[in-house]
Design a protein around this motif. Structure first.
Motif, short mmCIF file in Angstrom:
data_model
loop_
_atom_site.label_atom_id
_atom_site.label_comp_id
_atom_site.label_asym_id
_atom_site.label_seq_id
_atom_site.Cartn_x
_atom_site.Cartn_y
_atom_site.Cartn_z
N LYS A 189 1.03 -1.14 -0.06
CA LYS A 189 -0.02 -0.02 0.00
C LYS A 189 0.84 1.34 -0.13
N ALA A 190 2.08 1.05 0.43
CA ALA A 190 2.82 2.26 0.46
C ALA A 190 4.37 2.40 0.19
N PHE A 191 5.05 3.49 0.26
CA PHE A 191 6.58 3.37 0.20
C PHE A 191 6.91 4.07 1.48
N PHE A 192 7.99 3.70 2.25
CA PHE A 192 8.52 4.36 3.32
C PHE A 192 9.91 4.71 2.88
N LEU A 193 10.30 6.06 3.22
CA LEU A 193 11.86 6.35 2.76
C LEU A 193 12.22 6.85 4.35
N TYR A 194 13.25 5.98 4.72
CA TYR A 194 13.97 6.12 6.27
C TYR A 194 14.86 6.95 6.25
N THR A 195 14.92 7.89 7.49
CA THR A 195 15.75 8.71 7.61
C THR A 195 16.72 8.27 8.76
N SER A 196 16.34 7.44 9.54
CA SER A 196 16.95 6.67 10.69
C SER A 196 16.30 5.20 10.92
N PRO A 197 16.97 4.55 11.66
CA PRO A 197 16.01 3.15 12.04
C PRO A 197 14.45 3.64 12.66
N VAL A 198 14.29 4.84 13.18
CA VAL A 198 13.07 5.10 13.78
C VAL A 198 12.31 6.09 13.23
N ARG A 199 12.75 6.66 11.90
CA ARG A 199 12.02 7.69 11.31
C ARG A 199 11.94 7.33 9.56
#
Length: 224
Positions: A189-199
């Motif tokens: 359903k989506a894309f996630f672009l991580y800038t840290s292990p928790v963000r």
């Protein structure tokens, strides 16, 4: 609102860390949190994440937007819920909880004729805690977060450029470099672009149009 303050709000809209922090409806939310480990669209959990915003202004990179692709994103309740639940069951904490609940079910079944009523009730509660109760709580908190915070009521414009991403909402504008993206995740359903292990920044597929094209743009940018 100053640019560095807006940057902090955006960071808070894309976060995945402690499930209590992720969706507790704090006003400083420009991101989204989850539970246990890490996977958004804009929230922060770590205390030394420069909450004062000091020094952010000079660190903000200037990015050439020529030839960029623009995406308008408005995170809805279902988008946030999808992110939170995925995070929960992809984290060590989530899996550990499921194992505990499964073990409680096994003990309940095998010891049905041995345990007293109090033991049976305790095992039943434990078996439902991480498989029913906690997921429902997270879904409700995610809904409350999206509906109660003003940041989620205004679309965010993301310009994917050669050197990075320019993020705008109303009169505010910030930018991040592709080097700041540590992980790129695609779900159904989506894309996630991580800038840290928790963000991470959340891009629902219904907001990006051509999902294959979006994925190609991001993957090629991350390879540079």
């Amino acid at each position: 609102m100053k640019k560095n303050e807006y940057y902090e709000k955006l960071k808070k809209m894309a976060e995945a860390g402690n499930d209590d922090e992720v969706i507790n409806g704090n006003e400083d939310n420009g991101a989204a949190k989850a539970s246990g480990e890490s996977d958004v669209h804009g929230a922060a959990t770590e205390e030394n994440d420069n909450p004062s915003g000091q020094g952010m202004e000079q660190d903000m990179p200037e990015i050439d937007m020529e030839g960029s692709r623009e995406y308008e994103v408005l995170i809805g309740v279902k988008d946030m819920q999808h992110f939170v639940i995925r995070h929960m069951y992809r984290s060590f904490t989530g899996w550990f909880g499921v194992i505990i609940s499964a073990a409680a079910v096994v003990m309940l079944v095998m010891g049905w004729n041995v345990y007293g009523n109090m033991e049976k009730i305790a095992l039943l509660v434990l078996s439902l805690l991480f498989t029913v109760v906690q997921p429902v709580q997270l879904l409700m908190k995610a809904k409350r977060q999206v509906l109660s915070q003003e940041t989620f009521k205004t679309p965010i414009l993301y310009n994917l450029c050669r050197d990075g991403i320019v993020i705008r909402q109303d009169e505010q504008k910030v930018s991040i470099m592709w080097d700041d993206i540590s992980k790129f995740v695609e779900t159904r359903k989506a894309f996630f672009l991580y800038t840290s292990p928790v963000r991470a920044f959340i891009f629902p597929k219904n907001a990006v149009g051509d999902a294959a094209e979006f994925s190609k743009i991001v993957r090629e940018a991350l390879k540079r």
